[in-house]
Motif scaffolding. Structure first.
Motif, PDB file in Angstrom:
ATOM      1  N   LEU A 176       0.833  -1.212   0.000  1.00  0.00           N
ATOM      2  CA  LEU A 176       0.000   0.000   0.000  1.00  0.00           C
ATOM      3  C   LEU A 176       0.869   1.263   0.000  1.00  0.00           C
ATOM      4  O   LEU A 176       0.548   2.240  -0.686  1.00  0.00           O
ATOM      5  CB  LEU A 176      -0.938  -0.001   1.208  1.00  0.00           C
ATOM      6  CG  LEU A 176      -2.002  -1.109   1.223  1.00  0.00           C
ATOM      7  CD1 LEU A 176      -2.816  -1.049   2.513  1.00  0.00           C
ATOM      8  CD2 LEU A 176      -2.916  -1.008   0.015  1.00  0.00           C
ATOM      9  N   MET A 177       1.973   1.243   0.753  1.00  0.00           N
ATOM     10  CA  MET A 177       2.878   2.400   0.760  1.00  0.00           C
ATOM     11  C   MET A 177       3.537   2.570  -0.603  1.00  0.00           C
ATOM     12  O   MET A 177       3.750   3.696  -1.062  1.00  0.00           O
ATOM     13  CB  MET A 177       3.938   2.232   1.849  1.00  0.00           C
ATOM     14  CG  MET A 177       4.885   3.429   1.965  1.00  0.00           C
ATOM     15  SD  MET A 177       4.023   5.007   2.270  1.00  0.00           S
ATOM     16  CE  MET A 177       3.445   4.736   3.958  1.00  0.00           C
ATOM     17  N   GLY A 178       3.850   1.473  -1.271  1.00  0.00           N
ATOM     18  CA  GLY A 178       4.419   1.560  -2.621  1.00  0.00           C
ATOM     19  C   GLY A 178       3.451   2.206  -3.591  1.00  0.00           C
ATOM     20  O   GLY A 178       3.842   3.055  -4.404  1.00  0.00           O
ATOM     21  N   ILE A 179       2.181   1.819  -3.519  1.00  0.00           N
ATOM     22  CA  ILE A 179       1.160   2.421  -4.390  1.00  0.00           C
ATOM     23  C   ILE A 179       1.014   3.906  -4.087  1.00  0.00           C
ATOM     24  O   ILE A 179       0.930   4.744  -4.993  1.00  0.00           O
ATOM     25  CB  ILE A 179      -0.183   1.685  -4.207  1.00  0.00           C
ATOM     26  CG1 ILE A 179      -0.081   0.244  -4.718  1.00  0.00           C
ATOM     27  CG2 ILE A 179      -1.309   2.431  -4.929  1.00  0.00           C
ATOM     28  CD1 ILE A 179      -1.277  -0.625  -4.395  1.00  0.00           C
ATOM     29  N   ARG A 180       1.003   4.255  -2.796  1.00  0.00           N
ATOM     30  CA  ARG A 180       0.854   5.670  -2.394  1.00  0.00           C
ATOM     31  C   ARG A 180       2.042   6.511  -2.874  1.00  0.00           C
ATOM     32  O   ARG A 180       1.871   7.632  -3.363  1.00  0.00           O
ATOM     33  CB  ARG A 180       0.722   5.753  -0.869  1.00  0.00           C
ATOM     34  CG  ARG A 180       0.389   7.147  -0.346  1.00  0.00           C
ATOM     35  CD  ARG A 180       0.322   7.148   1.182  1.00  0.00           C
ATOM     36  NE  ARG A 180      -0.814   6.388   1.660  1.00  0.00           N
ATOM     37  CZ  ARG A 180      -2.027   6.906   1.830  1.00  0.00           C
ATOM     38  NH1 ARG A 180      -2.245   8.188   1.544  1.00  0.00           N
ATOM     39  NH2 ARG A 180      -3.013   6.162   2.280  1.00  0.00           N
ATOM     40  N   GLY A 181       3.256   5.969  -2.733  1.00  0.00           N
ATOM     41  CA  GLY A 181       4.439   6.704  -3.186  1.00  0.00           C
ATOM     42  C   GLY A 181       4.443   6.909  -4.693  1.00  0.00           C
ATOM     43  O   GLY A 181       4.803   7.990  -5.181  1.00  0.00           O
ATOM     44  N   LEU A 182       4.050   5.884  -5.438  1.00  0.00           N
ATOM     45  CA  LEU A 182       3.960   6.021  -6.895  1.00  0.00           C
ATOM     46  C   LEU A 182       2.937   7.073  -7.290  1.00  0.00           C
ATOM     47  O   LEU A 182       3.143   7.833  -8.242  1.00  0.00           O
ATOM     48  CB  LEU A 182       3.584   4.668  -7.522  1.00  0.00           C
ATOM     49  CG  LEU A 182       4.674   3.606  -7.608  1.00  0.00           C
ATOM     50  CD1 LEU A 182       4.072   2.268  -8.006  1.00  0.00           C
ATOM     51  CD2 LEU A 182       5.771   4.018  -8.592  1.00  0.00           C
ATOM     52  N   MET A 183       1.856   7.139  -6.553  1.00  0.00           N
ATOM     53  CA  MET A 183       0.765   8.058  -6.888  1.00  0.00           C
ATOM     54  C   MET A 183       1.159   9.512  -6.663  1.00  0.00           C
ATOM     55  O   MET A 183       0.769  10.392  -7.445  1.00  0.00           O
ATOM     56  CB  MET A 183      -0.465   7.708  -6.043  1.00  0.00           C
ATOM     57  CG  MET A 183      -1.700   8.539  -6.325  1.00  0.00           C
ATOM     58  SD  MET A 183      -2.460   8.097  -7.894  1.00  0.00           S
ATOM     59  CE  MET A 183      -3.808   9.290  -7.946  1.00  0.00           C
ATOM     60  N   PHE A 184       1.949   9.790  -5.619  1.00  0.00           N
ATOM     61  CA  PHE A 184       2.182  11.188  -5.242  1.00  0.00           C
ATOM     62  C   PHE A 184       3.651  11.627  -5.249  1.00  0.00           C
ATOM     63  O   PHE A 184       3.984  12.683  -5.798  1.00  0.00           O
ATOM     64  CB  PHE A 184       1.594  11.451  -3.844  1.00  0.00           C
ATOM     65  CG  PHE A 184       0.099  11.339  -3.781  1.00  0.00           C
ATOM     66  CD1 PHE A 184      -0.704  12.269  -4.415  1.00  0.00           C
ATOM     67  CD2 PHE A 184      -0.491  10.288  -3.099  1.00  0.00           C
ATOM     68  CE1 PHE A 184      -2.087  12.172  -4.357  1.00  0.00           C
ATOM     69  CE2 PHE A 184      -1.877  10.180  -3.041  1.00  0.00           C
ATOM     70  CZ  PHE A 184      -2.682  11.128  -3.672  1.00  0.00           C
ATOM     71  N   ILE A 185       4.549  10.864  -4.628  1.00  0.00           N
ATOM     72  CA  ILE A 185       5.920  11.344  -4.437  1.00  0.00           C
ATOM     73  C   ILE A 185       6.683  11.425  -5.748  1.00  0.00           C
ATOM     74  O   ILE A 185       7.430  12.389  -5.994  1.00  0.00           O
ATOM     75  CB  ILE A 185       6.663  10.446  -3.426  1.00  0.00           C
ATOM     76  CG1 ILE A 185       5.995  10.530  -2.054  1.00  0.00           C
ATOM     77  CG2 ILE A 185       8.127  10.850  -3.331  1.00  0.00           C
ATOM     78  CD1 ILE A 185       5.943  11.931  -1.478  1.00  0.00           C
ATOM     79  N   TYR A 186       6.508  10.435  -6.609  1.00  0.00           N
ATOM     80  CA  TYR A 186       7.217  10.430  -7.890  1.00  0.00           C
ATOM     81  C   TYR A 186       6.935  11.713  -8.670  1.00  0.00           C
ATOM     82  O   TYR A 186       7.854  12.390  -9.148  1.00  0.00           O
ATOM     83  CB  TYR A 186       6.792   9.198  -8.692  1.00  0.00           C
ATOM     84  CG  TYR A 186       7.474   9.056 -10.036  1.00  0.00           C
ATOM     85  CD1 TYR A 186       8.753   8.518 -10.128  1.00  0.00           C
ATOM     86  CD2 TYR A 186       6.839   9.457 -11.208  1.00  0.00           C
ATOM     87  CE1 TYR A 186       9.377   8.389 -11.357  1.00  0.00           C
ATOM     88  CE2 TYR A 186       7.463   9.332 -12.438  1.00  0.00           C
ATOM     89  CZ  TYR A 186       8.725   8.800 -12.508  1.00  0.00           C
ATOM     90  OH  TYR A 186       9.350   8.674 -13.725  1.00  0.00           O
TER      91      TYR A 186
END
Length: 476
Positions: A418-428
């Motif tokens: 879930l953290m990987g999906i969240r990081g891909l969605m916003f931080i990238y």
């Protein structure tokens, strides 16, 4: 930024005759809407189709995008070179005929991508590679001429910004309809795999009709001079001139950043809605509100570029985008907040998207001014080369990250996944938006003042401009 010199330069750029009618602008917008009906299915849903419907491992599915998009990037360059050196230009124009002839093959190849046979995993991967690479090649044949057309439609700088905004409006309309309408069709059918195929057929048919409407309603006002067949030495000279076009190089790299961030967000939001929010209706709300906000920036872009340099409007959009995504990473824990922060992010992205096509048209003039060689197709295809690389990243990176964080299709995901999906969605996207601001500020030198001088010098070199005669086409 708001200097008297900038205002004077902008006014001088607007002295070129206005050649584009409202009908032409609508036609150009509808053409890109059709492009998006045919193209966005792959960016939005194909990775999810591969992993959740076809059963391909996420890393293997992501690799399909990487290989196919790198192939597409070289296909763009080859198509651009071919278009620039065509000698059989008819009354239909240099670029328009490609809209007419490429539409149906492109639609059929799109359908093939969402109709994977029930082969073994290896067979499915082979099908995916072949179908997606052929689709990308056909899309290059359609899209490179479409994007190269603005310099032949008008020489007026402000009118180019307006055309770029109309094009972006059409693109966003296509993306919005695809985001809102696709998944409800899929979920309305008892078998989702068949649902994907049916939905794609519907969008493919509408996409073909939109491209044909565009063909019938746009016009190349400036004649493209017929060229003799060029030698390898002349081609080599053209490529060397292209690599000396510093504004084009800069613009291409910032598009590698922004377009990969935009496309990756589109790819990942399906997973975000499904596994973090557990609300697939959020996908349609995102399509309506977040893509709808891009229309606001598209409407504002021509107004702002009358007062400020396009470069600074571009940077402002990236700043809005970065701030919204940083806040979204921490606070987008429900559908309302996801839609809110993503809408603000897309408002910022809309300024970059609306101005890309105007800026790349300016780079055409810069290249001719610098080297004496005018190569619309090669400039545009070089630019789209980097956009295709960004699409390769946007398709490849989620598959690799999802595999790395332990994503399992259709299952309850771990906290790490879930953290990987969240990081891909916003931080990238936030990080790359900030990188774009830095690169544009330090490396992009083609301001309105400099562009005005370039246009003046080119007009002196060319003498009087020749406007194309009205196109009279033979009936088929």
């Amino acid at each position: 930024m708001d200097s008297t010199e900038t205002k004077a330069a902008t006014a001088q750029n607007e002295t070129a005759p206005r050649m584009v009618t409202l009908r032409n602008k609508i036609g150009y917008a509808v053409g890109d809407m059709g492009n998006n009906f045919l193209f966005d299915m792959g960016q939005l849903y194909l990775l999810n189709y591969f992993t959740d419907q076809v059963g391909l491992p996420s890393a293997a599915a992501g690799t399909v995008f990487l290989v196919a998009k790198i192939w597409d990037a070289f296909a763009d360059m080859a198509v651009g070179t071919w278009i620039d050196n065509r000698t059989n230009i008819t009354k239909r124009g240099k670029f328009r005929p490609f809209l007419l002839w490429a539409a149906i093959p492109l639609a059929l190849l799109l359908i093939a991508n969402f109709s994977t046979p029930n082969f073994s995993v290896t067979g499915k991967l082979i099908w995916a590679y072949i179908a997606y690479m052929l689709f990308g090649t056909c899309y290059s044949i359609s899209n490179v001429p479409f994007g190269s057309m603005i310099p032949t439609m008008t020489r007026n700088s402000q009118e180019r910004s307006e055309l770029a905004s109309w094009r972006q409006a059409g693109s966003n309309m296509g993306l919005m309809i695809a985001t809102i309408g696709f998944m409800p069709i899929v979920e309305a059918l008892p078998n989702q795999k068949i649902g994907y195929s049916i939905a794609v057929v519907i969008f493919a048919i509408v996409g073909v009709l939109a491209q044909w409407y565009s063909y019938a309603n746009i016009k190349e006002n400036y004649s493209a001079p017929k060229k003799e067949k060029v030698s390898k030495a002349e081609l080599k000279k053209s490529f060397k001139a292209l690599l000396r076009n510093k504004p084009l190089i800069t613009l291409s790299f910032v598009n590698l950043f922004t377009f990969s961030a935009f496309n990756l967000k589109l790819t990942v939001q399906v997973y975000y809605c499904k596994y973090i929010l557990k609300d697939m209706t959020a996908e349609s709300w995102l399509g309506f509100f977040s893509i709808g906000m891009v229309f606001v920036s598209v409407l504002l872009a021509p107004i702002l570029t009358k007062r400020f340099d396009k470069k600074y409007v571009y940077m402002m959009g990236c700043a809005i985008w970065a701030i919204a995504d940083i806040l979204g990473f921490f606070f987008a824990s429900n559908t309302f907040l996801l839609v809110f922060f993503t809408s603000i992010a897309y408002l910022g992205d809309g300024f970059t998207s609306a101005l890309n096509w105007a800026l790349v048209s300016d780079c055409v003039e810069y290249g001719e001014w610098q080297s004496g060689i005018r190569t619309e197709g090669m400039v545009y295809s070089f630019f789209t080369y980097f956009r295709k690389l960004s699409q390769a990243i946007a398709g490849f990176l989620p598959g690799i990250v999802l595999a790395w964080v332990g994503y399992v299709p259709g299952a309850t995901q771990t906290a790490t996944a879930l953290m990987g999906i969240r990081g891909l969605m916003f931080i990238y996207s936030a990080v790359l938006s900030i990188a774009t601001i830095i690169l544009m500020y330090w490396a992009y030198s083609l301001t309105e003042k400099k562009y005005s001088k370039i246009v003046t010098d080119l007009l002196k070199r060319r003498g009087s401009e020749q406007i194309a005669e009205p196109v009279i086409e033979e009936s088929n």
